[in-house]
Write an enzyme that holds these catalytic residues in place. Structure first.
Site, short mmCIF file in Angstrom:
data_model
loop_
_atom_site.label_atom_id
_atom_site.label_comp_id
_atom_site.label_asym_id
_atom_site.label_seq_id
_atom_site.Cartn_x
_atom_site.Cartn_y
_atom_site.Cartn_z
N GLY A 179 -30.65 53.36 5.74
CA GLY A 179 -30.16 53.98 6.97
C GLY A 179 -28.66 54.16 6.83
O GLY A 179 -28.05 53.66 5.89
N LYS A 180 -28.08 54.88 7.73
CA LYS A 180 -26.62 55.01 7.73
C LYS A 180 -26.20 55.51 9.10
O LYS A 180 -26.95 56.22 9.78
CB LYS A 180 -26.19 56.03 6.66
CG LYS A 180 -24.75 55.87 6.23
CD LYS A 180 -24.62 54.78 5.18
CE LYS A 180 -23.18 54.53 4.83
NZ LYS A 180 -23.06 53.54 3.73
N GLY A 181 -24.97 55.14 9.50
CA GLY A 181 -24.49 55.60 10.79
C GLY A 181 -23.07 56.09 10.70
O GLY A 181 -22.39 55.87 9.69
#
Ligand code: NAD
Length: 403
Positions: free
Chosen positions: A95-97
């Site tokens: 995931g990444k934000g």
């Protein structure tokens, strides 16, 4: 970056004989959260969290605060995380934000409000068993501490396993700060061992003397016979082939707020050179610890190093990678080379879940075991199929993700 990541996956998956449907499954993101964060003073910021794959465990990946953040960048980084966690065999997904913001333009109070509100938007979708964010560019242990606190207030969770990269007093892990650089030294040493060169005094140039470049250089200087002869930052580079760079002194220069070129002041034996020149030095190993696309079609033909360690994400473009490999340059790929950070994040998450605190030696030994096993797996596949390390690392990851 998204295109490069997806092409790399597609190429490896096709070679493995996977059908189109399975390949599309591997590439597509599972969920994309896009929202607007409004501060009390009316300032608004765009926020993202992309959850790519959680087949092997909770999504995992940093949160970036930067004006250039956009959806495709977050998608690319989330995708790479799924392949990184799979390539090194830790039970987490990707995931990444990100938030489109220059945090230097915010007051401390605004930064805290932004961090807490980011969590409020995502509280239903993240957590120790769903998605475990971490720091990335411009996000710090302090920001993680605020985020954990906010998450706990909303959900009642008290494990501290909702985020990693926290400060030590708030559930962070010893060894995290140095982990990416240390993992890079371990990966490089393992590859050198396989070539019977681990005891040689090979010369190394390091692009980027930030967190990763500094810890890589420091640990290489103390734990290996490698000789760091050049380092650079965004403003320039220094080169001392005779004596090598003294890493503690180079750090001192940076700590005093100076560009790394100041290391050469008053020393005739140290050459001050440009960033571009550092990349083309006649050294054995080039370590890329700054940015993506450091080596592209523009400079690939000038690279003289026989080995390249990708500590940044995507520092060698697809075309440049293929060119270097065709010239028998060994490229140790990012998803293995810089995985030390996420490995110790995983160890932090484990400590939090088990309510334990491990000493640094224990963390480093576990990191070493995981990294060595990942390098061996990549090497074995590369040898048996006569493919590059990058292809091999992606094949290992794809095999894990399609198991
Ligand atoms: P950092 O901001 O601490 O350091 C980056 C360094 O690169 C700085 O010294 C900067 O001056 C230098 N730099 C910028 N442009 C340059 C240029 N053109 N030439 C030479 N040097 C230049 O960042 P970091 O945490 O050390 O991360 C470095 C890279 O590694 C990034 O690409 C990051 O995404 C990647 N990475 C970091 C981690 C981690 O745990 N920190 C984990 C995986 C990957």
């Amino acid at each position: 970056m998204l295109e490069t990541a997806q092409n790399t996956i597609r190429r490896a998956a096709e070679k493995m004989g996977l059908d189109d449907k399975t390949i599309e499954e591997l590439i597509k993101t599972k969920a994309e959260h896009i929202f607007e964060i409004e501060l009390e003073n009316g300032k608004k910021f765009k926020g993202y969290r992309v959850q790519h794959n959680n087949k092997r465990g909770p999504h995992k990946g940093g949160i970036r605060f930067h004006p250039d953040v956009d959806l495709d960048e977050v998608r690319a980084l989330a995708t790479l995380m799924s392949f990184k966690t799979a390539a090194v065999g830790i039970p987490l997904g990707g995931g990444k934000g990100g938030v489109v913001v220059d945090p230097r333009e915010l007051t401390e109070e605004e930064l805290e409000e932004l961090s807490r509100k980011y969590v409020r938007h995502l509280a239903d979708y993240i957590g120790p068993d769903k998605d475990v964010p971490a720091p990335d560019v411009n996000t710090t242990a302090q920001i993680m501490d605020w985020m954990v606190d906010e998450f706990e207030q909303i959900t009642g969770d008290t494990t501290k396993a909702s985020f990693t990269g926290k400060s030590l007093g708030k559930g962070g892990s010893l060894g995290r700060e140095a982990a990416t650089g240390r993992g890079g030294v371990i990966a490089l040493t393992e590859v050198l061992k396989k070539r019977g060169k681990a005891d040689d005094e090979l010369t190394v140039a390091v692009q980027g003397f930030g967190n990763v470049g500094y810890f890589f250089s420091k640990i290489a200087e103390t734990d290996t016979p490698l000789k760091i002869v050049a380092v650079s930052d965004s403003k320039g580079a220094v080169y001392d082939p005779e004596n090598g760079i003294n890493i503690a002194r180079a750090l001192d220069v940076k700590r005093h707020g100076n560009a790394i070129s100041a290391y050469g002041e008053g020393k005739r034996e140290v050459e001050v050179i440009s960033n571009a020149e550092l990349l083309t030095l006649d050294v054995d190993i080039l370590v890329l610890a700054a940015l993506d696309n450091a080596i592209t079609e523009d400079n690939m033909k000038d690279i003289k190093a026989r080995m390249v360690l990708e500590l940044a994400n995507g520092p060698v473009s697809e075309k440049a990678h293929d060119y270097l490999v065709s010239k028998h340059v060994t490229v140790i790929p990012d998803i293995i080379a810089n995985a030390g950070g996420v490995v110790v994040s995983y160890l932090e998450w484990l400590q939090n879940k088990q309510n334990e605190t491990w000493d640094e030696d224990r963390v480093n030994k576990k990191l070493e075991r995981i990294m060595i096993s990942a390098v061996n797996e990549m090497h074995r596949r590369s040898e048996s199929e006569n493919i590059s390390y990058k292809e091999a690392a992606f094949e290992v990851a794809i095999a894990e993700l399609t198991r």
